[in-house]
Enzyme design. Structure first.
Site, short mmCIF file in Angstrom:
data_model
loop_
_atom_site.label_atom_id
_atom_site.label_comp_id
_atom_site.label_asym_id
_atom_site.label_seq_id
_atom_site.Cartn_x
_atom_site.Cartn_y
_atom_site.Cartn_z
N ARG A 120 -0.95 -5.08 4.87
CA ARG A 120 -0.17 -4.74 3.68
C ARG A 120 1.10 -3.98 4.06
O ARG A 120 1.09 -3.17 5.00
CB ARG A 120 -1.01 -3.89 2.72
CG ARG A 120 -2.23 -4.63 2.18
CD ARG A 120 -3.14 -3.72 1.37
NE ARG A 120 -3.71 -2.65 2.18
CZ ARG A 120 -4.70 -1.87 1.76
NH1 ARG A 120 -5.21 -2.03 0.55
NH2 ARG A 120 -5.18 -0.92 2.54
N GLU A 127 -11.77 5.13 -4.29
CA GLU A 127 -12.03 3.69 -4.26
C GLU A 127 -12.69 3.21 -5.56
O GLU A 127 -13.43 3.95 -6.21
CB GLU A 127 -12.94 3.34 -3.08
CG GLU A 127 -12.41 3.74 -1.72
CD GLU A 127 -11.22 2.91 -1.29
OE1 GLU A 127 -10.97 1.87 -1.93
OE2 GLU A 127 -10.55 3.31 -0.33
N ARG A 141 0.87 -1.18 0.00
CA ARG A 141 0.00 0.00 0.00
C ARG A 141 0.90 1.22 0.00
O ARG A 141 1.84 1.32 0.80
CB ARG A 141 -0.90 -0.03 1.25
CG ARG A 141 -1.73 1.23 1.48
CD ARG A 141 -2.80 1.39 0.42
NE ARG A 141 -3.83 2.36 0.81
CZ ARG A 141 -3.70 3.69 0.73
NH1 ARG A 141 -2.56 4.22 0.30
NH2 ARG A 141 -4.70 4.47 1.09
#
Length: 231
Positions: free
Chosen positions: A164, A105, A97
């Site tokens: 992540r 999104e 990320r």
């Protein structure tokens, strides 16, 4: 008494006076005590070894890369504008990320309130959804299949809440995180970073110049959902 019988009797007596001992066989075939503890040997051929073709050596690599702060990786998949799958040189794979940026999104609903100047309306949410697709396509065009350098920030957490790896991506001599902000594909994501001030300034310039997602046409701005002018 015959000499051989005498020897055997003597050995039996000596055996009874000692603790547990090993045994041996006399030339006549009699089993007698040696007076020494038994010795256990291990056949070296019975110890299993692992070769490059054994199943252990082909198991999936661990998720955690070596304990350093910078790696050369290949981008194997772009999930969206700020999330990618990468493969390390040793075969390890990670989902990463990008630090300090947040693109709209594409897999869930957007909250226009997170993007300054974008109205909190259905039209505003639809605008952001479109720019989420644009950001994802931009990331694919720029990074998919590319060899890049990823690095951690000493002021930031190593991993985010979804597990992540949180990284900067350097591509063609420039931080891709910065490129997203400068071209209006992302907003600055407020977090402890060594580059926080620089990233905030880049987003500010993009907003002032109506770059990318910040170029929302005023004539498209309807009343806020639930506001006094809502139908």
């Amino acid at each position: 008494m015959k000499p051989v019988a005498a020897v055997v009797c003597l050995l039996v007596v000596l055996a009874g006076c000692s603790g547990p001992t090993g045994t041996t066989q006399t030339p006549t075939g009699d089993v007698v005590s040696t007076g020494q503890p038994p010795v256990t040997t291990t056949d070296a051929d019975s110890i299993p070894t692992v070769s490059p073709t054994d199943s252990q050596s082909t198991a999936a690599p661990t998720r955690t890369p070596p304990s350093t702060r910078q790696w050369t990786v290949t981008v194997t998949e772009v999930v969206d504008g700020d999330t990618m799958d990468v493969r390390f040189e040793n075969g390890t794979t990670e989902e990463v990320r990008l630090l300090g940026v947040d693109t709209p999104e594409v897999h869930v609903e957007n909250d226009p309130a997170e993007f300054e100047g974008i109205p909190d309306t259905e039209a505003g949410a639809a605008w952001l959804a479109g720019w989420g697709e644009n950001a994802s396509e931009f990331a694919r065009t720029e990074l998919a299949g590319e060899t890049v350098t990823i690095s951690l920030d000493p002021a930031a957490d190593r991993r985010g809440s979804y597990g992540r790896l949180l990284v900067y991506i350097e591509h063609d001599g420039e931080l891709f995180n910065r490129r997203l902000l400068a071209r209006g594909y992302a907003r600055y994501y407020d977090a402890p970073l060594t580059r926080a001030d620089a990233f905030q300034r880049i987003e500010q310039r993009a907003r002032e110049r109506d770059v990318g997602l910040w170029d929302y046409p005023e004539e498209r701005v309807p009343a806020r959902l639930g506001g006094p002018h809502a139908a």
